[in-house]
Design a protein around this motif. Structure first.
Motif, PDB file in Angstrom:
ATOM      1  N   ARG A 128       0.821  -1.201   0.000  1.00  0.00           N
ATOM      2  CA  ARG A 128       0.000   0.000   0.000  1.00  0.00           C
ATOM      3  C   ARG A 128       0.861   1.260   0.000  1.00  0.00           C
ATOM      4  N   GLN A 129       2.152   1.109   0.267  1.00  0.00           N
ATOM      5  CA  GLN A 129       3.034   2.280   0.359  1.00  0.00           C
ATOM      6  C   GLN A 129       4.393   1.984  -0.291  1.00  0.00           C
ATOM      7  N   PRO A 130       4.401   1.713  -1.585  1.00  0.00           N
ATOM      8  CA  PRO A 130       5.647   1.314  -2.250  1.00  0.00           C
ATOM      9  C   PRO A 130       6.743   2.363  -2.204  1.00  0.00           C
ATOM     10  N   GLU A 131       6.373   3.636  -2.196  1.00  0.00           N
ATOM     11  CA  GLU A 131       7.397   4.685  -2.183  1.00  0.00           C
ATOM     12  C   GLU A 131       8.223   4.645  -0.904  1.00  0.00           C
ATOM     13  N   GLN A 132       7.599   4.269   0.207  1.00  0.00           N
ATOM     14  CA  GLN A 132       8.357   4.183   1.458  1.00  0.00           C
ATOM     15  C   GLN A 132       9.400   3.067   1.390  1.00  0.00           C
ATOM     16  N   TYR A 133       9.028   1.943   0.811  1.00  0.00           N
ATOM     17  CA  TYR A 133       9.992   0.860   0.643  1.00  0.00           C
ATOM     18  C   TYR A 133      11.113   1.292  -0.306  1.00  0.00           C
ATOM     19  N   LYS A 134      10.754   1.910  -1.402  1.00  0.00           N
ATOM     20  CA  LYS A 134      11.763   2.352  -2.362  1.00  0.00           C
ATOM     21  C   LYS A 134      12.734   3.330  -1.711  1.00  0.00           C
ATOM     22  N   ASN A 135      12.213   4.284  -0.939  1.00  0.00           N
ATOM     23  CA  ASN A 135      13.069   5.268  -0.281  1.00  0.00           C
ATOM     24  C   ASN A 135      14.014   4.607   0.720  1.00  0.00           C
ATOM     25  N   LEU A 136      13.513   3.617   1.448  1.00  0.00           N
ATOM     26  CA  LEU A 136      14.361   2.910   2.406  1.00  0.00           C
ATOM     27  C   LEU A 136      15.475   2.142   1.705  1.00  0.00           C
ATOM     28  N   LEU A 137      15.145   1.481   0.614  1.00  0.00           N
ATOM     29  CA  LEU A 137      16.161   0.731  -0.121  1.00  0.00           C
ATOM     30  C   LEU A 137      17.213   1.668  -0.721  1.00  0.00           C
ATOM     31  N   GLN A 138      16.784   2.804  -1.208  1.00  0.00           N
ATOM     32  CA  GLN A 138      17.736   3.782  -1.736  1.00  0.00           C
ATOM     33  C   GLN A 138      18.636   4.323  -0.624  1.00  0.00           C
ATOM     34  N   THR A 139      18.047   4.555   0.544  1.00  0.00           N
ATOM     35  CA  THR A 139      18.836   5.053   1.681  1.00  0.00           C
ATOM     36  C   THR A 139      19.849   4.006   2.136  1.00  0.00           C
ATOM     37  N   LEU A 140      19.428   2.741   2.195  1.00  0.00           N
ATOM     38  CA  LEU A 140      20.356   1.678   2.577  1.00  0.00           C
ATOM     39  C   LEU A 140      21.509   1.579   1.582  1.00  0.00           C
ATOM     40  N   TYR A 141      21.222   1.728   0.318  1.00  0.00           N
ATOM     41  CA  TYR A 141      22.279   1.690  -0.696  1.00  0.00           C
ATOM     42  C   TYR A 141      23.246   2.847  -0.488  1.00  0.00           C
ATOM     43  N   ARG A 142      22.701   4.031  -0.251  1.00  0.00           N
ATOM     44  CA  ARG A 142      23.552   5.207  -0.048  1.00  0.00           C
ATOM     45  C   ARG A 142      24.424   5.055   1.190  1.00  0.00           C
ATOM     46  N   LEU A 143      23.851   4.530   2.274  1.00  0.00           N
ATOM     47  CA  LEU A 143      24.628   4.332   3.503  1.00  0.00           C
ATOM     48  C   LEU A 143      25.726   3.293   3.300  1.00  0.00           C
ATOM     49  N   ALA A 144      25.397   2.208   2.599  1.00  0.00           N
ATOM     50  CA  ALA A 144      26.393   1.164   2.361  1.00  0.00           C
ATOM     51  C   ALA A 144      27.554   1.692   1.537  1.00  0.00           C
ATOM     52  N   ALA A 145      27.284   2.665   0.671  1.00  0.00           N
ATOM     53  CA  ALA A 145      28.323   3.230  -0.187  1.00  0.00           C
ATOM     54  C   ALA A 145      29.108   4.338   0.493  1.00  0.00           C
ATOM     55  N   SER A 146      28.675   4.759   1.679  1.00  0.00           N
ATOM     56  CA  SER A 146      29.319   5.882   2.360  1.00  0.00           C
ATOM     57  C   SER A 146      30.495   5.400   3.196  1.00  0.00           C
ATOM     58  N   ASP A 147      31.251   6.354   3.716  1.00  0.00           N
ATOM     59  CA  ASP A 147      32.339   6.009   4.634  1.00  0.00           C
ATOM     60  C   ASP A 147      32.086   6.591   6.023  1.00  0.00           C
ATOM     61  N   ASP A 148      30.797   6.829   6.325  1.00  0.00           N
ATOM     62  CA  ASP A 148      30.426   7.355   7.639  1.00  0.00           C
ATOM     63  C   ASP A 148      30.817   6.356   8.720  1.00  0.00           C
ATOM     64  N   TYR A 149      31.483   6.815   9.762  1.00  0.00           N
ATOM     65  CA  TYR A 149      31.989   5.889  10.774  1.00  0.00           C
ATOM     66  C   TYR A 149      30.889   5.306  11.648  1.00  0.00           C
ATOM     67  N   VAL A 150      29.676   5.850  11.601  1.00  0.00           N
ATOM     68  CA  VAL A 150      28.557   5.249  12.348  1.00  0.00           C
ATOM     69  C   VAL A 150      27.540   4.629  11.386  1.00  0.00           C
ATOM     70  N   ARG A 151      27.972   4.266  10.188  1.00  0.00           N
ATOM     71  CA  ARG A 151      27.013   3.782   9.201  1.00  0.00           C
ATOM     72  C   ARG A 151      26.347   2.487   9.632  1.00  0.00           C
ATOM     73  N   ASP A 152      27.044   1.617  10.408  1.00  0.00           N
ATOM     74  CA  ASP A 152      26.386   0.384  10.851  1.00  0.00           C
ATOM     75  C   ASP A 152      25.186   0.691  11.739  1.00  0.00           C
ATOM     76  N   MET A 153      25.299   1.714  12.587  1.00  0.00           N
ATOM     77  CA  MET A 153      24.159   2.112  13.413  1.00  0.00           C
ATOM     78  C   MET A 153      23.055   2.702  12.547  1.00  0.00           C
ATOM     79  N   GLN A 154      23.425   3.511  11.549  1.00  0.00           N
ATOM     80  CA  GLN A 154      22.434   4.098  10.655  1.00  0.00           C
ATOM     81  C   GLN A 154      21.736   3.020   9.832  1.00  0.00           C
ATOM     82  N   ILE A 155      22.512   2.061   9.351  1.00  0.00           N
ATOM     83  CA  ILE A 155      21.925   0.948   8.601  1.00  0.00           C
ATOM     84  C   ILE A 155      20.952   0.162   9.476  1.00  0.00           C
ATOM     85  N   CYS A 156      21.349  -0.095  10.712  1.00  0.00           N
ATOM     86  CA  CYS A 156      20.455  -0.803  11.641  1.00  0.00           C
ATOM     87  C   CYS A 156      19.143  -0.054  11.807  1.00  0.00           C
TER      88      CYS A 156
END
Length: 286
Positions: A128-156
């Motif tokens: 019922r809310q595909p855009e929310q799933y799409k946004n989350l998947l895009q955010t996870l991809y962006r976080l995985a590609a980053s070098d942020d030192y707290v990215r594991d917490m952000q990914i969680c």
């Protein structure tokens, strides 16, 4: 980190295979792989025995999924949530699909997925809310590609958001039907418990009050609200006890009585079993 691009005969894919820190692997929901693909020709993907949970959504095109002995047709807007310990196969149709996906795991994923199933969650559903799933998947991809030192917490955090969405969409208390008709809605029983949990309540008394067989009531209440009547009643009483321990000077005996538990010793044992500390220790801490 560069975003790995894969161009092959079967798919055009963009994926990140992720290695979490030892802390994330042992303590957090953690990412294993995230990406998207556009199929270039019909093909099968077969997996089994993975310590992983897979969520993917079909953005366009169509295909099929074979999982747990069932075959499901997949179309644009459909979502899939699988336990990859079990074998599965997905196949794009001639109408070549575009997918976004994430593989992830965590120390509590087995009971989380079980709860998803208990709430009526299916391996395939139309969101019922595909855009929310799409946004989350895009955010996870962006976080995985980053070098942020707290990215594991952000990914969680984003994986928790994903599971929260999945739990919301899994809530289908009427999904399981009995052969002789529609199950009775027991919302009125829950509302009675909400208002009378400080009183002595027995299953027999509830069944008599609402003219429902007690065994049927027990089963349907758990299906509709995700927990047993006993656990729900206990949750109400312990929450009220915590409120009174923090914001009143009532004795432990009085708190127990006003929460519907007349035996103060039993109340103290029960409270410690659930909260890990005695009522007196809880009061001193807060």
């Amino acid at each position: 980190m560069d975003s790995p691009l894969f161009d092959g005969e079967l798919v055009h894919a963009r994926r990140i295979i992720y290695t979490p820190s030892p802390f994330a692997r042992s303590s957090l929901l953690h990412l294993q792989e995230v990406g998207s693909l556009q199929a270039r020709q019909p093909h099968d993907s077969v997996r089994q025995g993975l310590s992983s949970y897979l969520f993917f959504m079909v953005e366009s095109g169509s295909g099929i999924l074979e999982y747990a002995g069932n075959q499901h047709e997949l179309h644009a807007g459909d979502c899939v949530f699988l336990d990859c310990h079990k074998p599965y196969l997905h196949r794009t149709a001639q109408d070549l699909w575009h997918l976004r996906w994430v593989h992830f795991y965590g120390p509590n994923m087995v009971p989380i997925y079980k709860k998803y199933e208990e709430r009526g969650g299916q391996p395939v559903f139309h969101s019922r809310q595909p855009e929310q799933y799409k946004n989350l998947l895009q955010t996870l991809y962006r976080l995985a590609a980053s070098d942020d030192y707290v990215r594991d917490m952000q990914i969680c955090g984003r994986l928790v958001d994903l599971l929260t969405l999945l739990m919301q969409e899994s809530w289908h208390p009427g999904a399981a039907r009995i052969s002789h008709g529609k199950k009775q809605n027991v919302q009125v029983v829950k509302e009675y418990l909400d208002s009378h949990f400080t009183e002595r309540i027995t299953l027999d008394a509830l069944a008599e009050r609402f003219y429902i067989n007690k065994f049927y009531l027990t089963r349907v209440f758990k299906e509709q609200f995700g927990q047993s009547i006993t656990n729900y009643l206990l949750q109400l009483r312990i929450t009220q006890a915590k409120r009174m321990l923090r914001f009143s000077d009532h004795s432990i005996e009085s708190v127990a009585a006003e929460c519907g538990l007349q035996d103060a010793n039993y109340f103290s044992r029960l409270f410690k079993k659930i909260e890990g500390i005695t009522p007196g220790e809880y009061r001193r801490q807060w």
